[in-house]
Scaffold this active site. Structure first.
Site, mmCIF file in Angstrom:
data_model
loop_
_atom_site.group_PDB
_atom_site.id
_atom_site.type_symbol
_atom_site.label_atom_id
_atom_site.label_comp_id
_atom_site.label_asym_id
_atom_site.label_seq_id
_atom_site.Cartn_x
_atom_site.Cartn_y
_atom_site.Cartn_z
ATOM 1 N NE ARG A 1 0.449 -60.102 -79.449
ATOM 2 C CZ ARG A 1 -0.466 -59.151 -79.576
ATOM 3 N NH1 ARG A 1 -0.097 -57.902 -79.793
ATOM 4 N NH2 ARG A 1 -1.756 -59.429 -79.489
ATOM 5 N NE ARG B 1 1.963 -55.171 -84.473
ATOM 6 C CZ ARG B 1 0.884 -55.348 -83.704
ATOM 7 N NH1 ARG B 1 0.799 -56.397 -82.891
ATOM 8 N NH2 ARG B 1 -0.133 -54.517 -83.764
ATOM 9 C CE LYS C 1 1.341 -55.432 -76.186
ATOM 10 N NZ LYS C 1 0.726 -54.095 -76.341
ATOM 11 C CB CYS D 1 -10.362 -47.396 -78.181
ATOM 12 S SG CYS D 1 -9.115 -48.701 -78.118
ATOM 13 C CB CYS E 1 -7.703 -49.422 -85.119
ATOM 14 S SG CYS E 1 -7.978 -50.335 -83.584
ATOM 15 C CB CYS F 1 -2.317 -49.327 -78.994
ATOM 16 S SG CYS F 1 -3.245 -50.872 -78.923
ATOM 17 C CE LYS G 1 -2.569 -56.587 -75.745
ATOM 18 N NZ LYS G 1 -2.834 -55.479 -76.667
ATOM 19 C CB CYS H 1 -2.792 -45.981 -81.020
ATOM 20 S SG CYS H 1 -4.466 -45.310 -81.001
#
Length: 557
Positions: free
Chosen positions: A144, A75, A210, A476, A437, A480, A208, A431
């Site tokens: 991120r 990414r 954001k 899930c 994934c 995302c 993470k 996502c």
């Protein structure tokens, strides 16, 4: 602060990693396996990569006594989501040479490439480096990619927000030079003191983080789902400061009530860029010092804020910044979508926003999208900007160059595809999910397009085909695809099964609520038919589906 004797295994890997180097060089040199060492699978995320495998082929590989078909997703770090045409041409070549060939636009305004074999990792990173691109901190327990309002036509103030995104991104980069040491073969001796990192230290963040920047009246970045949300306050066509909010995040775990989606809480207003940067920095340091490092499911900033309380968190940030937040200022969001087609901005330049379903840029026999975009990029007359809705803006086009680009859009069916898609399809997000994934329980980007095709006749039956209903799907509960923040949200529970959530608002200011569990396709279509039928009969004047279904849910309780 976190109990140092009760650290999760990931915490120990980070602190013992020698500046995120671990044994990555040794892992890359091992040609016997397509995987890397277990601890390195944690560290590689900080370099912008995930180890994955083709889940469609697991059973076949196991039956042949072969290891899983491991590959990697990389990414890019693109604060504000911007590429030059030359960089798009280079990206296209890199995708062809080293990945599946598909260029994936993400919900955080950047690009992912999938299916990269271990032997292609270094060549991929090195080709990015030649294009002045990198993947540093695009994944991992750090800040991120910083997002901001994508389309300059929205406001003459866009450039200011875009530049702020770049400054925040630079401020929050890890100080370690391991990325260059491992991937670029930079042989220069690194002065260890130059790698001292006052922000991340040697333990980085608990999880993470954001950051998003919104310029009202459009909330196209879905700003409140971020750990740190900045909302520009505009007076007399000038940004006079920012409301700062913290604690957003959409991930949860099925069956674990201690986990939940949450929107960011407003801390207050600051009136200078210097204060914005200082506040962001110290919000991060408080999370670094107070976040949960023993249970990663409870380690995002939202849980730290809810554990401490918003007032205590704000007080700790203010103590570290040396100034107090002012009361939040008023602002209004009027929409949360991309503006498709041609738009001219305040400088007379043209922008074309094209619909890219779930961000997948590829060629098919019927629709050579990737080929058309490459042709446009080779002209060198349009920049490429990405939106948080997984779309692409051909940007900064001079009046004299517009007809040539318009012709390519028509020749490759791009303008027809964009204008012909229904409002529901244009407002859909999914996502990646299967097949790459590892967390996915169900399909998302491979399935939602066909589900939308089956929902469209229901909408047409009720005269709702051009209604801007947001629909989002995740494979899930990790969020995302931002399904908890949609008017209609699907969360995968098992293959072919989804929880249906309704009641989110259209502007991104209210999360939705689970309505029914473990629905298959037929049950989904039947349920939506019933709900949309009730909606057209009982909605109030100008009431959105999200607001109606929120009200409807309360009548059932």
């Amino acid at each position: 602060m976190s109990n140092k004797d009760n650290l999760s295994p990931v915490e120990r890997i980070k602190t013992a990693s020698n500046g995120l180097r671990g044994t990555l060089k040794e892992s890359l040199a091992d040609h016997i396996t397509g995987a890397i060492r277990e601890d390195d699978q944690t560290l590689i995320k900080f370099h912008g990569m995930y180890q994955q495998d083709d889940r469609d082929r697991r059973e076949e590989r196991v039956s042949k006594k072969l290891e899983w078909l491991y590959s990697y997703m990389i990414r890019l770090r693109l604060p504000g989501g911007f590429l030059t045409p030359e960089q798009w041409v280079g990206l296209n070549e890199t995708a062809e040479d080293h990945s599946t060939g598909t260029i994936k636009i993400t919900t955080r305004q950047t690009i992912q490439l999938h299916g990269i074999l271990k032997s292609h990792l270094k060549p991929t990173i090195q080709s990015f480096n030649l294009q002045h691109l990198d993947s540093i901190a695009a994944c991992g327990d750090v800040n991120r990619n910083v997002t901001c309002t994508a389309n300059p036509s929205e406001s003459p103030l866009h450039q200011e927000a875009y530049e702020l995104a770049g400054k925040i991104s630079a401020m929050c980069l890890p100080k370690t030079q391991s990325y260059y040491d491992i991937w670029i073969d930079d042989e220069l001796l690194v002065d260890r003191k130059s790698e001292e990192d006052p922000l991340y230290q040697d333990r980085y963040l608990p999880r993470k983080l954001k950051i998003g920047i919104a310029v009202p009246p459009n909330n196209d970045v879905d700003v409140f789902i971020n750990d740190i949300a900045l909302i520009a306050i505009i007076e007399n066509n000038t940004i006079v400061g920012y409301n700062i909010a913290a604690g957003g995040g959409l991930g949860a775990t099925h069956g674990n009530e201690a986990t939940y989606a949450r929107l960011a809480s407003v801390l207050g207003f600051v009136d200078t860029e210097e204060k914005v940067l200082k506040a962001v920095y110290e919000i991060i340091t408080v999370q670094r010092d107070f976040g949960n490092r023993s249970d990663r499911k409870l380690s995002r900033l939202k849980y730290t804020i809810d554990k401490l309380g918003i007032d205590q968190y704000r007080a700790e940030v203010e103590k570290r910044t040396g100034f107090s937040f002012e009361p939040a200022r008023e602002f209004t969001f009027e929409q949360r979508k991309d503006r498709y087609g041609w738009i001219q901005n305040h400088e007379g330049k043209w922008f074309y926003t094209l619909f890219v379903e779930h961000g997948r840029v590829l060629n098919t026999q019927e629709y050579p999208l990737k080929e058309g975009l490459l042709k446009i990029a080779r002209l060198g007359k349009a920049n490429f900007r990405f939106t948080c809705n997984q779309n692409l803006i051909l940007a900064d086009i001079e009046e004299k160059d517009k007809p040539e680009i318009e012709n390519i859009l028509k020749e490759h069916g791009i303008s027809d595809y964009t204008s012909g898609a229904s409002a529901l399809r244009k407002n859909s997000v999914a996502c990646v999910a299967l097949n790459t994934c590892s967390l996915a329980l169900a399909e998302a980007q491979r399935y939602l397009p066909s589900l939308v095709t089956k929902i469209e006749p229901i909408l047409e039956k009720y005269g709702l085909l051009e209604e801007d209903i947001t629909i989002r799907m995740t494979g899930c509960p990790n969020g995302c695809g931002r399904s908890p923040n949609a008017e209609i949200g699907f969360v995968g529970t098992a293959y072919g099964k989804y929880n249906l959530h309704i009641g989110g608002d259209r502007l991104g200011m209210r999360l939705n609520t689970k309505f029914k569990e473990n629905l298959g396709e037929e049950e989904i279509l039947t349920t939506l038919d019933e709900l949309l039928g009730i909606y057209v009969q009982k909605r109030l004047a100008d009431e959105t589906f999200g607001d109606f279904s929120y009200r409807y849910l309360h009548t059932l309780n």
